[in-house]
Design an enzyme around this catalytic site. Structure first.
Site, PDB file in Angstrom:
ATOM      1  N   LYS A  45      36.892  46.818  26.980  1.00 13.15           N
ATOM      2  CA  LYS A  45      36.690  46.666  28.422  1.00 13.15           C
ATOM      3  C   LYS A  45      36.457  48.027  29.063  1.00 13.15           C
ATOM      4  O   LYS A  45      36.808  49.057  28.514  1.00 13.15           O
ATOM      5  CB  LYS A  45      37.896  45.996  29.070  1.00 13.15           C
ATOM      6  CG  LYS A  45      39.152  46.854  29.059  1.00 13.15           C
ATOM      7  CD  LYS A  45      40.251  46.221  29.859  1.00 13.15           C
ATOM      8  CE  LYS A  45      41.540  46.983  29.749  1.00 13.15           C
ATOM      9  NZ  LYS A  45      41.553  48.294  30.337  1.00 13.15           N
ATOM     10  N   ASP A  71      43.158  45.989  25.043  1.00 18.95           N
ATOM     11  CA  ASP A  71      42.354  47.192  25.285  1.00 18.95           C
ATOM     12  C   ASP A  71      42.498  48.119  24.082  1.00 18.95           C
ATOM     13  O   ASP A  71      43.309  47.867  23.190  1.00 18.95           O
ATOM     14  CB  ASP A  71      42.772  47.892  26.585  1.00 18.95           C
ATOM     15  CG  ASP A  71      44.266  48.166  26.656  1.00 18.95           C
ATOM     16  OD1 ASP A  71      44.895  48.419  25.598  1.00 18.95           O
ATOM     17  OD2 ASP A  71      44.824  48.128  27.766  1.00 18.95           O
ATOM     18  N   ARG A  86      37.036  49.976  32.832  1.00 20.65           N
ATOM     19  CA  ARG A  86      37.651  49.905  34.163  1.00 20.65           C
ATOM     20  C   ARG A  86      36.608  50.284  35.220  1.00 20.65           C
ATOM     21  O   ARG A  86      35.890  51.256  35.069  1.00 20.65           O
ATOM     22  CB  ARG A  86      38.844  50.843  34.268  1.00 20.65           C
ATOM     23  CG  ARG A  86      40.044  50.343  33.491  1.00 20.65           C
ATOM     24  CD  ARG A  86      41.329  50.992  33.995  1.00 20.65           C
ATOM     25  NE  ARG A  86      42.461  50.490  33.238  1.00 20.65           N
ATOM     26  CZ  ARG A  86      43.101  49.364  33.527  1.00 20.65           C
ATOM     27  NH1 ARG A  86      42.725  48.640  34.546  1.00 20.65           N
ATOM     28  NH2 ARG A  86      44.116  48.969  32.804  1.00 20.65           N
ATOM     29  N   ASP A 135      51.483  44.254  34.415  1.00 21.52           N
ATOM     30  CA  ASP A 135      51.635  44.772  35.775  1.00 21.52           C
ATOM     31  C   ASP A 135      51.022  43.763  36.747  1.00 21.52           C
ATOM     32  O   ASP A 135      51.677  42.840  37.190  1.00 21.52           O
ATOM     33  CB  ASP A 135      50.998  46.154  35.882  1.00 21.52           C
ATOM     34  CG  ASP A 135      51.240  46.819  37.236  1.00 21.52           C
ATOM     35  OD1 ASP A 135      51.980  46.256  38.054  1.00 21.52           O
ATOM     36  OD2 ASP A 135      50.674  47.905  37.465  1.00 21.52           O
ATOM     37  N   THR A 136      49.735  43.891  37.049  1.00 17.11           N
ATOM     38  CA  THR A 136      49.096  42.949  37.972  1.00 17.11           C
ATOM     39  C   THR A 136      48.487  41.751  37.243  1.00 17.11           C
ATOM     40  O   THR A 136      48.012  40.818  37.868  1.00 17.11           O
ATOM     41  CB  THR A 136      47.984  43.648  38.784  1.00 17.11           C
ATOM     42  OG1 THR A 136      46.983  44.118  37.875  1.00 17.11           O
ATOM     43  CG2 THR A 136      48.539  44.801  39.603  1.00 17.11           C
ATOM     44  N   ALA A 137      48.473  41.798  35.917  1.00 16.18           N
ATOM     45  CA  ALA A 137      47.956  40.731  35.041  1.00 16.18           C
ATOM     46  C   ALA A 137      46.440  40.572  35.085  1.00 16.18           C
ATOM     47  O   ALA A 137      45.911  39.622  34.515  1.00 16.18           O
ATOM     48  CB  ALA A 137      48.641  39.395  35.330  1.00 16.18           C
ATOM     49  N   GLY A 138      45.734  41.491  35.711  1.00 14.81           N
ATOM     50  CA  GLY A 138      44.278  41.422  35.775  1.00 14.81           C
ATOM     51  C   GLY A 138      43.635  41.550  34.404  1.00 14.81           C
ATOM     52  O   GLY A 138      42.813  40.723  34.002  1.00 14.81           O
TER      53      GLY A 138
END
Length: 194
Positions: free
Chosen positions: A85, A62, A87, A115-118
């Site tokens: 990207k 990012d 959000r 964190d969530t790997a998204g």
């Protein structure tokens, strides 16, 4: 500080400005030396050899990670790419496009934490969709909350390399994609110097 600490050693704060919240000296360390050594060894990049990092591109997942990715790319003499990207909600990211050339290259996504790997897994897909031959992830802090490990397992990453700043849960320990580097020597050296 309230309990008597008169100095703090930290590893890769999410925002460097956090140092300003302390009234004691803060030694803000970075995992970069440990990561660079591993990348050079794994990817066959020789320090000083201008050609050895030619087929490698360091990717910022990012806009916030551009400075970090640029620092790695410079030291590895590798290319640089940025994932643009947007959000769409909390912990939800949609990759738009890639700035830079990743086609036919070995791509390394660099981040400070997973964190969530998204974001990271979408980034890996975008990089491969744009022609990268393979993709790896390097991140300092393996937070791995929620579906992170499952996402990484299903992702296009060949390997996800993290440090031991946070102990891994059982699922991450069992993952064949996750590999851990130790920052203990870095912290030990800082303590010795202090």
């Amino acid at each position: 500080q309230a309990s008597g600490a008169d100095r703090m050693i930290s590893m890769e704060l999410h925002a460097g400005q956090i140092q300003g919240f302390f009234d004691v000296p803060v030694d803000h360390l970075f995992a970069m030396p440990v990561m660079l050594e591993d990348i050079r060894s794994r990817f066959g990049i020789t320090a000083g050899d201008k050609e050895s990092g030619k087929d490698v591109v360091v990717v910022a997942p990012d806009a916030g990670g551009v400075e970090r990715a640029r620092a790695y790319a410079k030291r590895l003499r590798a290319g640089l790419a940025i994932i643009d990207k947007r959000r769409t909600g909390p912990n939800v990211a949609q990759v738009m496009h890639i700035v830079g050339d990743v086609e036919g290259k070995r791509a390394i996504l660099i981040d400070d934490m997973i964190d969530t790997a998204g974001t990271l897994t979408q980034g890996a897909k975008a990089v491969v969709d744009h022609g990268a031959q393979a993709v790896w992830a390097y991140a300092t802090h393996p937070v791995f909350s929620g579906p992170a490990v499952a996402r990484l397992e299903e992702s296009l990453f060949r390997e996800v390399v993290v440090t031991n700043t946070i102990p891994l849960g059982q699922a991450a320990q069992d993952s064949k994609k996750v590999r851990v580097l130790s920052v203990a020597p870095l912290i030990a050296e800082a303590i010795t110097r202090v």
